[in-house]
Design a protein around this motif. Sequence first.
Motif, mmCIF file in Angstrom:
data_model
loop_
_atom_site.group_PDB
_atom_site.id
_atom_site.type_symbol
_atom_site.label_atom_id
_atom_site.label_comp_id
_atom_site.label_asym_id
_atom_site.label_seq_id
_atom_site.Cartn_x
_atom_site.Cartn_y
_atom_site.Cartn_z
ATOM 1 N N UNK A 42 -16.785 14.537 -2.552
ATOM 2 C CA UNK A 42 -15.759 13.818 -3.310
ATOM 3 C C UNK A 42 -15.589 12.408 -2.753
ATOM 4 N N UNK A 43 -15.398 11.478 -3.661
ATOM 5 C CA UNK A 43 -15.133 10.086 -3.273
ATOM 6 C C UNK A 43 -13.640 9.814 -3.467
ATOM 7 N N UNK A 44 -12.949 9.584 -2.366
ATOM 8 C CA UNK A 44 -11.515 9.291 -2.361
ATOM 9 C C UNK A 44 -11.339 7.793 -2.137
ATOM 10 N N UNK A 45 -10.372 7.192 -2.838
ATOM 11 C CA UNK A 45 -10.170 5.743 -2.740
ATOM 12 C C UNK A 45 -8.703 5.401 -2.542
ATOM 13 N N UNK A 46 -8.433 4.728 -1.436
ATOM 14 C CA UNK A 46 -7.123 4.125 -1.173
ATOM 15 C C UNK A 46 -7.230 2.645 -1.521
ATOM 16 N N UNK A 47 -6.372 2.161 -2.407
ATOM 17 C CA UNK A 47 -6.308 0.729 -2.708
ATOM 18 C C UNK A 47 -5.016 0.218 -2.087
ATOM 19 N N UNK A 48 -5.151 -0.451 -0.953
ATOM 20 C CA UNK A 48 -3.985 -0.825 -0.150
ATOM 21 C C UNK A 48 -3.690 -2.312 -0.240
ATOM 22 N N UNK A 49 -2.458 -2.633 -0.618
ATOM 23 C CA UNK A 49 -2.009 -4.027 -0.726
ATOM 24 C C UNK A 49 -1.343 -4.451 0.576
ATOM 25 N N UNK A 50 -1.936 -5.427 1.234
ATOM 26 C CA UNK A 50 -1.371 -5.958 2.470
ATOM 27 C C UNK A 50 -0.227 -6.927 2.182
ATOM 28 N N UNK A 51 0.562 -7.195 3.220
ATOM 29 C CA UNK A 51 1.579 -8.258 3.241
ATOM 30 C C UNK A 51 2.838 -7.920 2.448
ATOM 31 N N UNK A 52 3.102 -6.638 2.198
ATOM 32 C CA UNK A 52 4.338 -6.235 1.537
ATOM 33 C C UNK A 52 5.504 -6.665 2.432
#
Length: 241
Positions: free
Chosen positions: A3-13
Amino acid sequence: MNTRWLIVNADDFGLTPGINAGIVEAFERGVVTSASLMVRQPAAEAAAAYARAHPALGLGLHIDLWESIPKDGDWVRLYQHVPDDAASVAAEIAAQIERFRALVGRDPDHLDTHQHVHRLEPVGSAVRAAARALGVPVRGEPPLRYLGGFYGQTGVGDPYPEGITPERLLELIDALEPGVTEFGCHPGFVDADDPLGGTMYRVERNVEVRTLCDARVRARLARGDVVPCTYADAARAGLTA
């Protein structure tokens, strides 16, 4: 594990209200699944309040020790919260973890650092020690992968608009390997002359919001062969250690 798992994380919140708004837009209408909170910055309280009200948004600590910018062919410190020695760095990381707890009411689900300074010492050892104490992963530490290929500037700060197009993001998604991968991103609503708006990374943030919310990107992840997730999701599935 195929399985390919993907976290899309936005920095600088938490950096500015405009950056907060862009991250929220990319979470609610786009493919962002996670964010990293800068607890020392002016809009941190508002970012934390949003995270408390929206627990589906994964939230880590974006450890903020200093920022460097290119100048005259070299990198110079724009600001610095702490000296470079190991003891001072460890104490500042501990203080930022406590500030995160005070703002959010829980521990971060992962640790990362502003400008990836945990790739260097003495920061790396201090960050890994803090993460072990919390029982959370560190960005880019095996078995997790981090890909920074979605970025609108070169390594010396020159514009690189082709790095933040929908086509580029689709290319990165298609090339994912099995396991857990994090894509870093920096969405925000920022004016070109905003003195706080992400410092050297400014108007590119507006483009990132559009790309992260692009219908083609959302449709690609809806196909089901890539599973969007947070660090907490990956931990619950036993994929972070």
